[in-house]
Motif scaffolding. Structure first.
Motif, mmCIF file in Angstrom:
data_model
loop_
_atom_site.group_PDB
_atom_site.id
_atom_site.type_symbol
_atom_site.label_atom_id
_atom_site.label_comp_id
_atom_site.label_asym_id
_atom_site.label_seq_id
_atom_site.Cartn_x
_atom_site.Cartn_y
_atom_site.Cartn_z
ATOM 1 N N THR A 98 -1.680 -1.184 -4.095
ATOM 2 C CA THR A 98 -2.744 -0.198 -3.956
ATOM 3 C C THR A 98 -2.108 1.153 -3.671
ATOM 4 O OG1 THR A 98 -4.239 -1.852 -3.021
ATOM 5 C CG2 THR A 98 -4.833 0.448 -2.696
ATOM 6 N N LEU A 99 -2.523 2.168 -4.415
ATOM 7 C CA LEU A 99 -2.083 3.535 -4.164
ATOM 8 C C LEU A 99 -3.222 4.246 -3.442
ATOM 9 C CD1 LEU A 99 -0.561 4.377 -7.668
ATOM 10 C CD2 LEU A 99 0.512 3.216 -5.731
ATOM 11 N N ILE A 100 -2.888 4.980 -2.377
ATOM 12 C CA ILE A 100 -3.937 5.678 -1.632
ATOM 13 C C ILE A 100 -3.590 7.153 -1.455
ATOM 14 C CG2 ILE A 100 -4.646 3.583 -0.411
ATOM 15 C CD1 ILE A 100 -3.238 4.677 2.101
ATOM 16 N N ASN A 101 -4.613 7.941 -1.230
ATOM 17 C CA ASN A 101 -4.526 9.355 -0.859
ATOM 18 C C ASN A 101 -3.764 10.274 -1.810
ATOM 19 O OD1 ASN A 101 -5.854 8.692 1.575
ATOM 20 N ND2 ASN A 101 -3.921 8.186 2.545
ATOM 21 N N PRO A 102 -3.856 10.092 -3.113
ATOM 22 C CA PRO A 102 -3.116 11.014 -3.975
ATOM 23 C C PRO A 102 -3.720 12.414 -3.918
ATOM 24 C CG PRO A 102 -4.609 9.704 -5.293
ATOM 25 C CD PRO A 102 -4.675 9.160 -3.883
ATOM 26 N N VAL B 75 0.865 -1.176 0.000
ATOM 27 C CA VAL B 75 0.000 0.000 0.000
ATOM 28 C C VAL B 75 0.904 1.229 0.000
ATOM 29 C CG1 VAL B 75 -1.764 1.297 1.256
ATOM 30 C CG2 VAL B 75 -1.841 -1.210 1.227
ATOM 31 N N VAL B 76 0.771 2.060 -1.023
ATOM 32 C CA VAL B 76 1.613 3.246 -1.158
ATOM 33 C C VAL B 76 0.759 4.486 -0.907
ATOM 34 C CG1 VAL B 76 3.144 4.551 -2.679
ATOM 35 C CG2 VAL B 76 3.042 2.048 -2.863
ATOM 36 N N ASP B 77 1.130 5.241 0.129
ATOM 37 C CA ASP B 77 0.414 6.466 0.481
ATOM 38 C C ASP B 77 1.064 7.650 -0.222
ATOM 39 O OD1 ASP B 77 -0.868 8.636 1.631
ATOM 40 O OD2 ASP B 77 -0.873 7.756 3.633
ATOM 41 N N ASP C 227 -7.038 4.361 -4.504
ATOM 42 C CA ASP C 227 -8.135 4.692 -3.602
ATOM 43 C C ASP C 227 -7.892 6.073 -3.015
ATOM 44 O OD1 ASP C 227 -10.088 4.796 -1.528
ATOM 45 O OD2 ASP C 227 -10.147 2.608 -1.576
ATOM 46 N N THR C 228 -8.846 6.961 -3.215
ATOM 47 C CA THR C 228 -8.706 8.322 -2.709
ATOM 48 C C THR C 228 -9.233 8.462 -1.290
ATOM 49 O OG1 THR C 228 -10.818 8.905 -3.711
ATOM 50 C CG2 THR C 228 -8.833 9.347 -5.014
ATOM 51 N N ASP C 229 -9.687 7.360 -0.698
ATOM 52 C CA ASP C 229 -10.217 7.359 0.656
ATOM 53 C C ASP C 229 -9.124 6.929 1.635
ATOM 54 O OD1 ASP C 229 -11.619 7.088 3.004
ATOM 55 O OD2 ASP C 229 -12.953 5.516 2.291
#
Length: 111
Positions: A78-82, A46-48, A102-104
């Motif tokens: 999964t990429l998150i919070n861009p 998971v990459v923030d 995922d933007t959440d």
């Protein structure tokens, strides 16, 4: 500006927090850090991206390489919070259709 990479394993998931800029100068360091994490069967990475202020096409190339690696090794990315401008880069290139973004911030507890 530099790119800071913080990797922590929690509950068998590799959490990668990035801050700074992903460009031709910093992309090789990012690739060296992320690709090995994807090269294990059943690995979850998971990459923030919340603190990534800028990304160019070389950054996209790193994530495409990581995605190819997940397909080869049976792992997940999964990429998150861009930030909006970074997400827009994925969107206009069509990568939102093939990379799980995922933007959440509540994905797996966020970071």
């Amino acid at each position: 500006m530099n790119l800071n990479i913080d990797i922590q394993e929690r509950e068998h998931i590799q959490h990668v927090s990035l801050s700074g800029e992903i460009d031709a100068y910093t992309a090789p360091k990012l690739k060296e850090s992320i690709l090995p994490l994807t090269q294990s069967s059943e690995a979850e990475v998971v990459v923030d991206l919340q603190s990534v202020t800028y990304m160019d096409s070389t950054g996209l190339g790193v994530f495409i390489s990581a995605l190819k690696s997940t397909k080869e090794y049976g792992s997940q990315l999964t990429l998150i919070n861009p930030q909006e401008r970074v997400y827009r880069l994925f969107k206009i290139t069509g990568l939102t259709e093939i990379i799980n973004i995922d933007t959440d911030s509540t994905v797996r507890g966020g970071l």
